[in-house]
Design a protein around this motif. Sequence first.
Motif, mmCIF file in Angstrom:
data_model
loop_
_atom_site.group_PDB
_atom_site.id
_atom_site.type_symbol
_atom_site.label_atom_id
_atom_site.label_comp_id
_atom_site.label_asym_id
_atom_site.label_seq_id
_atom_site.Cartn_x
_atom_site.Cartn_y
_atom_site.Cartn_z
ATOM 1 N N TYR A 150 42.750 12.265 -25.315
ATOM 2 C CA TYR A 150 41.325 12.420 -25.622
ATOM 3 C C TYR A 150 40.576 11.101 -25.433
ATOM 4 O O TYR A 150 39.429 11.097 -24.986
ATOM 5 N N ALA A 151 41.211 9.998 -25.768
ATOM 6 C CA ALA A 151 40.571 8.690 -25.582
ATOM 7 C C ALA A 151 40.332 8.411 -24.093
ATOM 8 O O ALA A 151 39.315 7.833 -23.716
ATOM 9 N N ALA A 152 41.265 8.852 -23.255
ATOM 10 C CA ALA A 152 41.133 8.633 -21.811
ATOM 11 C C ALA A 152 40.059 9.518 -21.181
ATOM 12 O O ALA A 152 39.558 9.202 -20.100
ATOM 13 N N THR A 153 39.701 10.598 -21.864
ATOM 14 C CA THR A 153 38.678 11.523 -21.337
ATOM 15 C C THR A 153 37.474 11.587 -22.285
ATOM 16 O O THR A 153 36.852 12.639 -22.429
ATOM 17 N N MET A 154 37.158 10.469 -22.909
ATOM 18 C CA MET A 154 36.118 10.383 -23.936
ATOM 19 C C MET A 154 34.774 10.972 -23.493
ATOM 20 O O MET A 154 34.059 11.562 -24.293
ATOM 21 N N SER A 155 34.435 10.850 -22.229
ATOM 22 C CA SER A 155 33.118 11.311 -21.771
ATOM 23 C C SER A 155 32.971 12.836 -21.819
ATOM 24 O O SER A 155 31.857 13.349 -21.754
ATOM 25 N N LEU A 156 34.074 13.549 -21.960
ATOM 26 C CA LEU A 156 34.023 15.019 -22.000
ATOM 27 C C LEU A 156 33.760 15.581 -23.394
ATOM 28 O O LEU A 156 33.424 16.747 -23.529
ATOM 29 N N TRP A 157 33.930 14.782 -24.418
ATOM 30 C CA TRP A 157 33.904 15.280 -25.792
ATOM 31 C C TRP A 157 32.697 14.761 -26.565
ATOM 32 O O TRP A 157 32.097 13.764 -26.216
ATOM 33 N N ARG A 158 32.396 15.432 -27.650
ATOM 34 C CA ARG A 158 31.325 14.976 -28.541
ATOM 35 C C ARG A 158 31.713 13.633 -29.162
ATOM 36 O O ARG A 158 32.891 13.384 -29.396
ATOM 37 N N PRO A 159 30.735 12.809 -29.492
ATOM 38 C CA PRO A 159 31.044 11.580 -30.241
ATOM 39 C C PRO A 159 31.637 11.932 -31.611
ATOM 40 O O PRO A 159 31.393 13.019 -32.143
ATOM 41 N N GLU A 160 32.388 11.012 -32.162
ATOM 42 C CA GLU A 160 33.088 11.240 -33.439
ATOM 43 C C GLU A 160 32.144 11.721 -34.547
ATOM 44 O O GLU A 160 32.463 12.668 -35.268
#
Length: 166
Positions: free
Chosen positions: A57-67
């Motif tokens: 998930y860290a490597a694909t951070m741009s795909l997910w909502r911010p924390e």
Amino acid sequence: MRWRRRAGQGFSCCSARRNELGKFMNVKRLFFAIIIVFAVVWIADALVHAVWLKADYAATMSLWRPEAEMRAHFGWLMMGQAVYALMFTALYALGFASRNSLRVALVYGLFMGLFFGANSVAAYAIMPLPGELPAKWFLAEAVRGLLLGAVIYFCLRSKQVVANKN
């Protein structure tokens, strides 16, 4: 259409209709099973997503909502897991509890895991994901399904089965 079960053959749609909740299990046990399945789903998802897949998930951070945004939507996550636990348990109770055995429960759990995991494969087609992430999701769903199958077996097995084994 009605399918009839012949001697030595598998599941029958007619047997699902005969499986009235009050006849094969008490409602308290069913409610208990829903709660336990929910807890196992929550713990398994936490281990899979917060531990095993954290680096992915860290490597694909741009795909997910911010924390912070994910925390704001935590209630939706919990509601989704509650619905999953309710449906997983209710489908088993209505269709398979009359033939409750560990084998039946594990096959049910595996099939449900594969069914739910199929969505991961579809996600790969529509999202720019590295190939190993959907594969890990799929594997995690299959394993979680097996685990939940075992859990539901032990939650819903009748007192007669327990007494006969002692």
